[in-house]
Design an enzyme around this catalytic site. Structure first.
Site, mmCIF file in Angstrom:
data_model
loop_
_atom_site.group_PDB
_atom_site.id
_atom_site.type_symbol
_atom_site.label_atom_id
_atom_site.label_comp_id
_atom_site.label_asym_id
_atom_site.label_seq_id
_atom_site.Cartn_x
_atom_site.Cartn_y
_atom_site.Cartn_z
ATOM 1 N N CYS A 237 -16.205 2.597 1.200
ATOM 2 C CA CYS A 237 -15.058 1.735 1.505
ATOM 3 C C CYS A 237 -14.592 1.899 2.948
ATOM 4 O O CYS A 237 -13.966 1.000 3.505
ATOM 5 C CB CYS A 237 -13.926 2.039 0.535
ATOM 6 S SG CYS A 237 -13.448 3.776 0.539
ATOM 7 N N GLN B 204 -10.326 -3.747 -2.644
ATOM 8 C CA GLN B 204 -11.574 -3.140 -2.164
ATOM 9 C C GLN B 204 -12.734 -3.509 -3.094
ATOM 10 O O GLN B 204 -13.850 -3.785 -2.663
ATOM 11 C CB GLN B 204 -11.409 -1.615 -2.100
ATOM 12 C CG GLN B 204 -12.658 -0.863 -1.671
ATOM 13 C CD GLN B 204 -12.997 -1.079 -0.207
ATOM 14 O OE1 GLN B 204 -12.141 -0.920 0.662
ATOM 15 N NE2 GLN B 204 -14.234 -1.458 0.083
ATOM 16 N N HIS C 101 -7.511 0.672 -6.169
ATOM 17 C CA HIS C 101 -7.691 -0.070 -4.917
ATOM 18 C C HIS C 101 -8.425 -1.383 -5.237
ATOM 19 O O HIS C 101 -9.593 -1.566 -4.880
ATOM 20 C CB HIS C 101 -8.509 0.798 -3.946
ATOM 21 C CG HIS C 101 -8.478 0.347 -2.524
ATOM 22 N ND1 HIS C 101 -7.707 -0.717 -2.082
ATOM 23 C CD2 HIS C 101 -9.127 0.812 -1.423
ATOM 24 C CE1 HIS C 101 -7.891 -0.867 -0.779
ATOM 25 N NE2 HIS C 101 -8.752 0.025 -0.361
ATOM 26 N N ARG D 182 0.869 -1.197 0.000
ATOM 27 C CA ARG D 182 0.000 0.000 0.000
ATOM 28 C C ARG D 182 0.892 1.228 0.000
ATOM 29 O O ARG D 182 1.783 1.351 0.845
ATOM 30 C CB ARG D 182 -0.899 0.040 1.234
ATOM 31 C CG ARG D 182 -1.528 1.428 1.423
ATOM 32 C CD ARG D 182 -2.579 1.508 2.490
ATOM 33 N NE ARG D 182 -3.796 0.839 2.086
ATOM 34 C CZ ARG D 182 -4.987 1.072 2.637
ATOM 35 N NH1 ARG D 182 -5.105 1.958 3.607
ATOM 36 N NH2 ARG D 182 -6.046 0.416 2.219
ATOM 37 N N ASP E 126 -16.914 8.065 -1.095
ATOM 38 C CA ASP E 126 -15.617 7.896 -0.424
ATOM 39 C C ASP E 126 -15.243 9.268 0.157
ATOM 40 O O ASP E 126 -15.895 10.282 -0.153
ATOM 41 C CB ASP E 126 -14.577 7.416 -1.466
ATOM 42 C CG ASP E 126 -13.216 7.109 -0.853
ATOM 43 O OD1 ASP E 126 -13.116 7.019 0.384
ATOM 44 O OD2 ASP E 126 -12.241 6.975 -1.626
ATOM 45 N N ARG F 12 -13.990 -7.596 3.194
ATOM 46 C CA ARG F 12 -12.576 -7.394 2.866
ATOM 47 C C ARG F 12 -11.779 -8.636 3.253
ATOM 48 O O ARG F 12 -10.872 -9.055 2.551
ATOM 49 C CB ARG F 12 -11.993 -6.158 3.600
ATOM 50 C CG ARG F 12 -12.626 -4.822 3.278
ATOM 51 C CD ARG F 12 -12.478 -4.397 1.831
ATOM 52 N NE ARG F 12 -11.111 -4.462 1.333
ATOM 53 C CZ ARG F 12 -10.140 -3.585 1.616
ATOM 54 N NH1 ARG F 12 -10.381 -2.543 2.389
ATOM 55 N NH2 ARG F 12 -8.931 -3.712 1.109
HETATM 56 N N1 NVA Z 1 -9.650 7.309 -1.307
HETATM 57 C C1 NVA Z 1 -9.298 6.893 0.016
HETATM 58 C C2 NVA Z 1 -9.567 5.436 0.196
HETATM 59 C C3 NVA Z 1 -9.276 4.895 1.557
HETATM 60 C C4 NVA Z 1 -9.552 3.450 1.706
HETATM 61 C C5 NVA Z 1 -7.844 7.218 0.267
HETATM 62 O O1 NVA Z 1 -7.000 6.931 -0.601
HETATM 63 O O2 NVA Z 1 -7.527 7.779 1.322
HETATM 64 N N1 CP Z 2 -11.179 0.592 2.877
HETATM 65 C C1 CP Z 2 -9.889 0.529 3.255
HETATM 66 O O1 CP Z 2 -8.984 0.271 2.458
HETATM 67 O O2 CP Z 2 -9.704 0.765 4.570
HETATM 68 P P1 CP Z 2 -8.296 0.930 5.304
HETATM 69 O O3 CP Z 2 -7.685 2.210 4.809
HETATM 70 O O4 CP Z 2 -8.646 0.964 6.763
HETATM 71 O O5 CP Z 2 -7.444 -0.242 4.955
#
Ligand code: NVA
Ligand code: CP
Length: 334
Positions: free
Chosen positions: A270, A136, A133, A106, A229, A315
């Site tokens: 998400c 997800q 992602h 990540r 989101d 998830r």
């Molecule tokens: N768009 C958000 C998704 C988090 C799971 C981010 O990248 O922070």
């Molecule tokens: N939805 C998601 O990816 O959550 P986290 O950022 O908590 O992993």
């Protein structure tokens, strides 16, 4: 279906059949978990989890999923490893592949996860980048299928920042799986033209549509699923909050939007979500700009049409399915 040795970097790399296969595996794993049936099919293997950004769901799903499959895990956070600072991505990938059976990443640019995969002899899974992602998406599709019994032909509306990792990935997921995707956002937050074009080509083959609109009434009309989101994603500058709040307030998922949608509409997110002021940032935004809820109201978040906790649970089952599919080299049947 054989996904042994495969990376999961973005859903664009997977066929509809491969996605269906992962969803069916996830369904099996969910049943096993609910029946407390142990399933340590990958005993003796180890995976490494690289997180350059924070996470609750993704990290926990990988850790619990790996443990349930009998595997060991190592978590490497934003600090504490040599990656990026003293050691290149290429060298990191080659070293980790000598010790582990799979690598989760990540972080920021999609290029990094692609470079890791290019240089690693073991599967690499994208746990979120600025662009995509994919894990997800599997949980989202699973949750939609649980609610409607099918995916094809459903109307899916995404409201908010439609050019972030989740917005991009949802457009791809809908096009691949035959859902009509509507992006309901201000024009400057529409997904990039190139990706829209690619998704429209895929959608045409799958008898579904991609629509972009900045009109909320049009956007939510007939929606079976409304998804949103956060308005500012990890890695974006703090200064952007004010602009986004102003720009995206009309695209908040509130009861009015839900009422305009189909009667059977479900709400997905998400997570994490700013639906109240019970978070540090939520409180800060309230103090600075007077908004007590952002991308979704607390009313909708807590309502019966909200399936966000099922989605979060899924998830685990879907990430487990991804690891199993790419690492299972035995004749072990599910
Ligand atoms: N768009 C958000 C998704 C988090 C799971 C981010 O990248 O922070
Ligand atoms: N939805 C998601 O990816 O959550 P986290 O950022 O908590 O992993």
């Amino acid at each position: 279906m054989n996904l042994y040795g495969r990376d999961l970097l973005k859903l664009l790399d997977y066929s509809k059949e491969e996605i269906c296969y992962l969803l069916s595996l996830a369904k099996e794993f969910k049943k096993k978990k609910q029946n407390k049936e142990l399933h340590p099919y990958l005993k003796g293997k180890n995976v490494v989890l690289l997180f350059e950004k924070d996470s609750t769901r993704t990290r926990c799903a990988f850790e619990v999923g790996a443990k349930d499959l009998g595997m060991g895990t190592t978590y490497l956070g934003p600090t504490g490893s040599q990656m990026g600072k003293k050691e290149s991505i290429k060298d990191t990938a080659r070293v980790l592949a000598r010790m582990y059976d799979g690598i989760e990443y990540r972080g920021f640019s999609q290029d990094i996860v692609e470079e890791l995969a290019e240089n690693s002899s073991v599967p690499v899974w994208n746990g979120l980048t600025d662009e995509f992602h994919p894990t997800q998406m599997l949980a989202d599709l699973m949750t939609i299928e649980e609610n409607f019994g099918h995916l094809e032909g459903l109307n899916f509306t995404y409201m908010g920042d439609a050019r972030n990792n989740v917005g991009n990935s949802l457009m791809v997921a809908c096009a691949k799986m035959g859902l009509n995707f509507t992006c309901c956002a201000p024009k400057d937050l529409f997904p990039k033209e190139g990706l829209v074009k690619t998704c429209r080509e895929i959608a045409t083959k799958n008898n579904c549509t991609i629509t972009l609109t900045d009109n909320v009434k049009e956007g939510v009309k007939n929606a079976n699923i409304i998804y949103t989101d956060v308005w500012v994603s990890m890695g974006e500058k703090e200064e952007i909050w004010e602009k986004r709040i102003k720009e995206l307030k009309p695209y908040q998922v509130n009861q009015e939007a839900i009422n305009l949608a189909n009667k059977d509409v479900i709400f997905l997110h998400c997570l994490p979500s700013f639906h109240d002021t019970k978070t540090k940032i939520g409180k800060e935004m309230f103090d600075k700009f007077g908004v007590k809820e952002m991308e979704v109201t607390d009313e909708v978040f807590e309502s019966n049409c909200s399936k966000v906790m099922d989605q979060a649970e899924n998830r685990l089952h879907t990430i487990k399915a991804v690891m199993f599919a790419s690492l299972n080299d035995t004749k072990e049947k599910m």
